[in-house]
Design an enzyme around this catalytic site. Structure first.
Site, short mmCIF file in Angstrom:
data_model
loop_
_atom_site.label_atom_id
_atom_site.label_comp_id
_atom_site.label_asym_id
_atom_site.label_seq_id
_atom_site.Cartn_x
_atom_site.Cartn_y
_atom_site.Cartn_z
N HIS A 1 0.41 8.18 3.39
CA HIS A 1 1.14 7.59 4.51
C HIS A 1 2.64 7.90 4.49
O HIS A 1 3.37 7.40 5.35
CB HIS A 1 0.92 6.08 4.50
CG HIS A 1 -0.53 5.71 4.45
ND1 HIS A 1 -1.40 6.00 5.46
CD2 HIS A 1 -1.26 5.09 3.47
CE1 HIS A 1 -2.61 5.56 5.13
NE2 HIS A 1 -2.55 5.02 3.92
N ASP B 1 0.84 -1.20 0.00
CA ASP B 1 0.00 0.00 0.00
C ASP B 1 0.87 1.24 0.00
O ASP B 1 1.30 1.73 1.05
CB ASP B 1 -0.92 0.00 1.21
CG ASP B 1 -1.96 1.13 1.15
OD1 ASP B 1 -1.77 2.06 0.33
OD2 ASP B 1 -2.93 1.08 1.90
#
Length: 288
Positions: A195, A190
């Site tokens: 992030h 991911d």
């Protein structure tokens, strides 16, 4: 609106072959904080190939393909800005023990498009099976901010998993996340810039990059398995949660667990440094 509910729901399922090795499992376990202390026999179950057991939540990254959130956004009838997307919840049903290495067919399709007023909610279901039959079924619930309000079905509530726990928890543990936790976890597949990229995170409305919800999801299941199930990953039959808030890398998770009979554990997770801000809610681990 950029979400065509009828088109998304009628689209043919997407089928991919996925495969994973013991190294993929070890990397995932390290990404959710396993291996501390490094020589602890309990931790070696997650990190040493000769003793390796697979935490069921590994299913959410098995094959290191597109994560569920991104797969949903690439579905026919869906055309939205990634900066407006939030992972709202995740559920997993384990049909058999996940092997340490394997090849499977993963079939994914949108099963729900709901109007939540200020946002649209997409539900993506993925079913994985190998030559011996079904392995797992998982569902990702994805909110797209600003895309609701078209008068559609509001859909079921995520807060329908039985009565909330009351009284003192049976166990409470704390797990500190690393400053580089998101950078390590994203190596399992991911690579959403939310992030890792400060500018992207600010554009999405956050002070700084946030930890993957599925990283917190994995850390929490590991805490339950290690604390209440004697490290036996095979006892997990299903695991569901609602992402109630974000975690910033470096924060401490406080994980409270309540046994409800012999077959269910209720869990609540908060961020200690932000005054017990909710992180995971409506969280249930089902046992045999």
């Amino acid at each position: 609106m950029p979400i065509d509910a009828a088109k998304a729901l009628s689209a043919a399922p997407r089928t991919d072959e996925i495969s994973w090795t013991a190294k993929d499992v070890q990397l995932y376990h390290l990404g959710i904080g396993a291996g501390v202390p490094a020589t602890d026999p309990g931790e070696l179950r997650y990190t040493l190939e000769s003793r390796l057991h697979v935490l069921p939540s590994f299913a959410t990254v098995a094959g290191a393909g597109l994560p569920g959130v991104i797969r949903a956004l690439s579905a026919p009838g869906v055309d939205v800005d990634l900066a407006h997307v939030l992972h709202g919840g995740q559920s997993l049903v384990v049909h058999r023990t996940v092997p340490t290495q394997g090849t499977a067919t993963a079939t994914a399709h949108i099963t729900g498009v709901y109007d939540k007023g200020t946002a649209a909610l997409l539900v993506l279901r993925t079913e994985a099976a190998d030559a011996d039959g079904p392995l797992w079924t998982d569902e990702a619930r994805i909110f797209v901010r600003g895309e609701g309000g078209w008068g559609g079905d509001r859909g079921p509530s995520a807060r329908t998993r039985g009565e909330a726990p009351t009284g003192e928890p049976d166990r409470t543990v704390e797990r500190r996340t690393r400053e580089d936790q998101a950078l390590l976890y994203r190596l399992s597949g991911d690579d959403n810039p939310l992030h890792a990229d400060p500018e992207f995170a600010r554009a999405a409305g956050f002070d700084r990059p946030v930890l993957h919800g599925l990283c917190t999801y994995g850390m929490t299941l590991k805490a339950v398995v290690d604390t209440l199930l004697d490290g036996d990953v095979t006892r997990v039959r299903s695991y569901a949660t609602r992402f109630a808030g974000v975690v910033y890398p470096g924060e401490t998770l406080r994980i409270r667990m309540w046994r409800q009979g012999s077959g269910r554990v209720r869990v609540a997770v908060t961020a200690v440094e932000r005054g017990e801000a909710p992180v995971l809610a409506d969280t249930v681990v089902e046992l045999p």
